[in-house]
Design a protein around this motif. Structure first.
Motif, PDB file in Angstrom:
ATOM      1  N   SER A 171       0.835  -1.212   0.000  1.00 12.48           N
ATOM      2  CA  SER A 171       0.000   0.000   0.000  1.00 12.48           C
ATOM      3  C   SER A 171       0.868   1.260   0.000  1.00 12.48           C
ATOM      4  O   SER A 171       0.591   2.214  -0.734  1.00 12.48           O
ATOM      5  CB  SER A 171      -0.937  -0.017   1.200  1.00 12.48           C
ATOM      6  N   THR A 172       1.942   1.255   0.789  1.00 12.19           N
ATOM      7  CA  THR A 172       2.853   2.415   0.814  1.00 12.19           C
ATOM      8  C   THR A 172       3.436   2.651  -0.566  1.00 12.19           C
ATOM      9  O   THR A 172       3.524   3.785  -1.042  1.00 12.19           O
ATOM     10  CB  THR A 172       3.989   2.161   1.817  1.00 12.19           C
ATOM     11  N   GLU A 173       3.843   1.564  -1.214  1.00 13.66           N
ATOM     12  CA  GLU A 173       4.460   1.689  -2.539  1.00 13.66           C
ATOM     13  C   GLU A 173       3.470   2.236  -3.552  1.00 13.66           C
ATOM     14  O   GLU A 173       3.829   3.049  -4.403  1.00 13.66           O
ATOM     15  CB  GLU A 173       4.998   0.329  -3.011  1.00 13.66           C
ATOM     16  N   MET A 174       2.217   1.772  -3.445  1.00 11.29           N
ATOM     17  CA  MET A 174       1.214   2.243  -4.399  1.00 11.29           C
ATOM     18  C   MET A 174       0.975   3.737  -4.224  1.00 11.29           C
ATOM     19  O   MET A 174       0.853   4.473  -5.203  1.00 11.29           O
ATOM     20  CB  MET A 174      -0.111   1.493  -4.220  1.00 11.29           C
ATOM     21  N   VAL A 175       0.902   4.204  -2.972  1.00  8.71           N
ATOM     22  CA  VAL A 175       0.708   5.640  -2.722  1.00  8.71           C
ATOM     23  C   VAL A 175       1.897   6.432  -3.265  1.00  8.71           C
ATOM     24  O   VAL A 175       1.724   7.482  -3.896  1.00  8.71           O
ATOM     25  CB  VAL A 175       0.517   5.895  -1.209  1.00  8.71           C
ATOM     26  N   ASN A 176       3.090   5.889  -3.061  1.00 10.53           N
ATOM     27  CA  ASN A 176       4.301   6.524  -3.575  1.00 10.53           C
ATOM     28  C   ASN A 176       4.259   6.627  -5.097  1.00 10.53           C
ATOM     29  O   ASN A 176       4.610   7.660  -5.678  1.00 10.53           O
ATOM     30  CB  ASN A 176       5.521   5.706  -3.161  1.00 10.53           C
ATOM     31  N   ALA A 177       3.826   5.530  -5.735  1.00  9.81           N
ATOM     32  CA  ALA A 177       3.756   5.500  -7.198  1.00  9.81           C
ATOM     33  C   ALA A 177       2.770   6.552  -7.693  1.00  9.81           C
ATOM     34  O   ALA A 177       3.024   7.272  -8.657  1.00  9.81           O
ATOM     35  CB  ALA A 177       3.339   4.113  -7.673  1.00  9.81           C
ATOM     36  N   LEU A 178       1.642   6.651  -6.991  1.00 12.20           N
ATOM     37  CA  LEU A 178       0.606   7.611  -7.368  1.00 12.20           C
ATOM     38  C   LEU A 178       1.142   9.035  -7.257  1.00 12.20           C
ATOM     39  O   LEU A 178       0.951   9.864  -8.143  1.00 12.20           O
ATOM     40  CB  LEU A 178      -0.579   7.424  -6.423  1.00 12.20           C
ATOM     41  N   GLU A 179       1.846   9.286  -6.147  1.00  9.50           N
ATOM     42  CA  GLU A 179       2.395  10.626  -5.914  1.00  9.50           C
ATOM     43  C   GLU A 179       3.408  10.981  -6.992  1.00  9.50           C
ATOM     44  O   GLU A 179       3.405  12.108  -7.512  1.00  9.50           O
ATOM     45  CB  GLU A 179       3.074  10.646  -4.547  1.00  9.50           C
ATOM     46  N   ALA A 180       4.255   9.999  -7.339  1.00 10.18           N
ATOM     47  CA  ALA A 180       5.270  10.245  -8.374  1.00 10.18           C
ATOM     48  C   ALA A 180       4.597  10.541  -9.707  1.00 10.18           C
ATOM     49  O   ALA A 180       5.002  11.456 -10.433  1.00 10.18           O
ATOM     50  CB  ALA A 180       6.193   9.039  -8.502  1.00 10.18           C
ATOM     51  N   ALA A 181       3.532   9.772 -10.027  1.00 13.75           N
ATOM     52  CA  ALA A 181       2.841   9.980 -11.300  1.00 13.75           C
ATOM     53  C   ALA A 181       2.197  11.361 -11.348  1.00 13.75           C
ATOM     54  O   ALA A 181       2.250  12.050 -12.374  1.00 13.75           O
ATOM     55  CB  ALA A 181       1.796   8.893 -11.507  1.00 13.75           C
ATOM     56  N   ARG A 182       1.604  11.774 -10.225  1.00 13.06           N
ATOM     57  CA  ARG A 182       0.960  13.102 -10.182  1.00 13.06           C
ATOM     58  C   ARG A 182       1.997  14.212 -10.329  1.00 13.06           C
ATOM     59  O   ARG A 182       1.774  15.193 -11.046  1.00 13.06           O
ATOM     60  CB  ARG A 182       0.201  13.273  -8.873  1.00 13.06           C
ATOM     61  N   ALA A 183       3.131  14.055  -9.635  1.00 16.49           N
ATOM     62  CA  ALA A 183       4.180  15.072  -9.727  1.00 16.49           C
ATOM     63  C   ALA A 183       4.726  15.130 -11.154  1.00 16.49           C
ATOM     64  O   ALA A 183       5.005  16.210 -11.681  1.00 16.49           O
ATOM     65  CB  ALA A 183       5.299  14.760  -8.743  1.00 16.49           C
ATOM     66  N   TYR A 184       4.841  13.959 -11.790  1.00 19.67           N
ATOM     67  CA  TYR A 184       5.297  13.893 -13.186  1.00 19.67           C
ATOM     68  C   TYR A 184       4.351  14.691 -14.068  1.00 19.67           C
ATOM     69  O   TYR A 184       4.756  15.516 -14.878  1.00 19.67           O
ATOM     70  CB  TYR A 184       5.338  12.427 -13.612  1.00 19.67           C
ATOM     71  N   GLU A 185       3.037  14.434 -13.859  1.00 21.93           N
ATOM     72  CA  GLU A 185       2.012  15.137 -14.637  1.00 21.93           C
ATOM     73  C   GLU A 185       2.102  16.643 -14.446  1.00 21.93           C
ATOM     74  O   GLU A 185       1.996  17.413 -15.407  1.00 21.93           O
ATOM     75  CB  GLU A 185       0.628  14.688 -14.180  1.00 21.93           C
ATOM     76  N   ARG A 201       9.828  35.078 -13.312  1.00 23.02           N
ATOM     77  CA  ARG A 201       9.032  34.495 -12.237  1.00 23.02           C
ATOM     78  C   ARG A 201       8.586  33.082 -12.615  1.00 23.02           C
ATOM     79  O   ARG A 201       8.479  32.203 -11.759  1.00 23.02           O
ATOM     80  CB  ARG A 201       7.803  35.372 -11.963  1.00 23.02           C
ATOM     81  N   HIS A 202       8.338  32.876 -13.913  1.00 25.17           N
ATOM     82  CA  HIS A 202       7.953  31.557 -14.401  1.00 25.17           C
ATOM     83  C   HIS A 202       9.011  30.520 -14.013  1.00 25.17           C
ATOM     84  O   HIS A 202       8.689  29.433 -13.540  1.00 25.17           O
ATOM     85  CB  HIS A 202       7.798  31.614 -15.920  1.00 25.17           C
ATOM     86  N   ARG A 203      10.266  30.900 -14.162  1.00 30.05           N
ATOM     87  CA  ARG A 203      11.377  30.017 -13.818  1.00 30.05           C
ATOM     88  C   ARG A 203      11.361  29.666 -12.318  1.00 30.05           C
ATOM     89  O   ARG A 203      11.599  28.534 -11.931  1.00 30.05           O
ATOM     90  CB  ARG A 203      12.673  30.747 -14.148  1.00 30.05           C
ATOM     91  N   VAL A 204      11.069  30.675 -11.500  1.00 26.51           N
ATOM     92  CA  VAL A 204      11.021  30.464 -10.040  1.00 26.51           C
ATOM     93  C   VAL A 204       9.911  29.468  -9.705  1.00 26.51           C
ATOM     94  O   VAL A 204      10.099  28.529  -8.910  1.00 26.51           O
ATOM     95  CB  VAL A 204      10.774  31.810  -9.319  1.00 26.51           C
ATOM     96  N   LEU A 205       8.751  29.634 -10.347  1.00 30.55           N
ATOM     97  CA  LEU A 205       7.624  28.750 -10.058  1.00 30.55           C
ATOM     98  C   LEU A 205       7.893  27.341 -10.567  1.00 30.55           C
ATOM     99  O   LEU A 205       7.496  26.351  -9.929  1.00 30.55           O
ATOM    100  CB  LEU A 205       6.342  29.309 -10.696  1.00 30.55           C
ATOM    101  N   LEU A 206       8.594  27.239 -11.713  1.00 34.21           N
ATOM    102  CA  LEU A 206       8.962  25.914 -12.241  1.00 34.21           C
ATOM    103  C   LEU A 206       9.825  25.166 -11.226  1.00 34.21           C
ATOM    104  O   LEU A 206       9.617  23.980 -10.988  1.00 34.21           O
ATOM    105  CB  LEU A 206       9.752  26.058 -13.542  1.00 34.21           C
ATOM    106  N   ALA A 207      10.777  25.882 -10.629  1.00 31.79           N
ATOM    107  CA  ALA A 207      11.660  25.249  -9.630  1.00 31.79           C
ATOM    108  C   ALA A 207      10.836  24.797  -8.425  1.00 31.79           C
ATOM    109  O   ALA A 207      11.097  23.732  -7.859  1.00 31.79           O
ATOM    110  CB  ALA A 207      12.753  26.214  -9.211  1.00 31.79           C
ATOM    111  N   ASN A 208       9.831  25.567  -8.039  1.00 37.03           N
ATOM    112  CA  ASN A 208       8.968  25.161  -6.922  1.00 37.03           C
ATOM    113  C   ASN A 208       8.247  23.865  -7.242  1.00 37.03           C
ATOM    114  O   ASN A 208       8.147  22.965  -6.401  1.00 37.03           O
ATOM    115  CB  ASN A 208       7.935  26.246  -6.625  1.00 37.03           C
ATOM    116  N   ILE A 209       7.736  23.775  -8.483  1.00 36.22           N
ATOM    117  CA  ILE A 209       6.989  22.576  -8.865  1.00 36.22           C
ATOM    118  C   ILE A 209       7.925  21.376  -8.967  1.00 36.22           C
ATOM    119  O   ILE A 209       7.579  20.269  -8.549  1.00 36.22           O
ATOM    120  CB  ILE A 209       6.224  22.824 -10.179  1.00 36.22           C
ATOM    121  N   ALA A 210       9.135  21.612  -9.487  1.00 32.13           N
ATOM    122  CA  ALA A 210      10.107  20.517  -9.585  1.00 32.13           C
ATOM    123  C   ALA A 210      10.463  19.992  -8.198  1.00 32.13           C
ATOM    124  O   ALA A 210      10.744  18.816  -8.026  1.00 32.13           O
ATOM    125  CB  ALA A 210      11.359  21.009 -10.307  1.00 32.13           C
ATOM    126  N   ASN A 211      10.437  20.874  -7.185  1.00 34.47           N
ATOM    127  CA  ASN A 211      10.875  20.485  -5.842  1.00 34.47           C
ATOM    128  C   ASN A 211       9.714  20.183  -4.902  1.00 34.47           C
ATOM    129  O   ASN A 211       9.859  20.301  -3.678  1.00 34.47           O
ATOM    130  CB  ASN A 211      11.745  21.588  -5.254  1.00 34.47           C
TER     131      ASN A 211
END
Lengths: 132, 145
Positions: free
Chosen positions: A97-111, B25-35
């Motif tokens: 379950s932890t891994e699945m949540v992690n995977a979901l979070e990574a996919a959302r951040a990727y998006e 500012r766009h660059r600053v916000l991009l870094a926030n999203i990356a992190n």
């Protein structure tokens, strides 16, 4: 302006590595032996992100990949070849379950970073349209 | 010089500065999203509303004095060098409603909406700038098309 894309790309790479570790954890969720064939259960791995793209630029990179030191899961399986004297087998400390949540979070951040890249692209093309 | 006074009058200078500012500012916000998932990372930002305030103040001052150029005052997050280029220095945003153990509150929604808003302001500045340039082109050609 064009190098703004690099910031998002560094995040895409970092999130993909995170996804790779999740995949590795899930694949090894029941691995009771190490690469040398000894009865040593797999340890869950996780990524630790660090600021900056690792080469001095803005963005994010994987600072290190850590191993989870939490105790292994003990399962009573007396017939198992890796069972100890009391019949307990040490299974990896991977929780699906932890891994699945992690995977979901990574996919959302990727998006989120893909969307940010699209916005960057439209900003660049808007700027270029000034010349036309 | 005629061309210089044409290019440096009206809204053109202000729009150029606004476009440059939103781009940085766009660059600053991009870094926030990356992190978003970086432990201990504090989101950074530059004050867009403050910059717009300084810009409108500079415009009002120019109308009063009748000068050709535009003198924008430095603010907490930006600096205007003598050549007129805007340099952005992002500052860490005080975290509100801290959620995580490392004292951060990386709110993806907020960062994404700031990114979208910033891009819209950038687009607005560029569209208006394009309009001004097109007007100039019409004036140079001497006929309407």
């Amino acid at each position: 302006m064009f190098d703004a894309l690099d910031i998002s790309v560094s995040a895409l790479a970092a999130q993909r590595i995170r996804m790779d570790t999740v995949a590795g954890n899930l694949a090894n969720a029941f691995t009771t032996r190490n690469a040398d064939g000894q009865a040593e259960p797999y340890r869950r791995r996780f990524v630790v992100f660090a600021e900056g793209d690792g080469g001095g630029g803005a963005g994010v990179h994987v600072g290190r990949i850590g191993e989870d030191p939490s105790p292994s899961r003990l399962v009573h399986e007396p017939g198992h070849p890796d069972a100890d004297a009391n019949g307990y087998v040490r299974y990896p400390n991977v929780q699906v379950s932890t891994e699945m949540v992690n995977a979901l979070e990574a996919a959302r951040a990727y998006e989120a970073n893909i969307t940010a890249m699209q916005i960057t692209k439209s900003m660049v093309s808007n700027t270029l349209r000034l010349l036309a | 010089m005629l061309l210089n006074s044409v290019v440096n009058s009206g809204s053109v200078v202000a729009l150029e500065k606004l476009a440059a500012f939103t781009e940085d500012r766009h660059r600053v916000l991009l870094a926030n999203i990356a992190n978003l998932d970086t432990p201990g990372y504090r989101p950074k930002d530059v004050d867009l509303a403050g910059f717009r305030g300084a810009l409108s103040e500079a415009l009002a001052r120019r109308t009063r004095t009748g000068e050709a150029g535009l003198e924008v005052e430095d603010g907490p997050g930006w600096q205007v060098d003598p050549s007129g280029r805007v340099e952005v220095r992002p500052v860490e945003v005080e975290p509100q409603n801290v959620l995580f153990h490392d004292g951060t509150n990386a709110r993806a929604e907020r960062q994404m909406s700031e990114l979208a808003k910033n891009a819209m302001v950038h687009q607005m500045a560029l569209e208006l700038l394009r309009g001004r340039y097109n007007n100039m082109m019409s004036a140079i050609r001497g006929r309407l098309e």
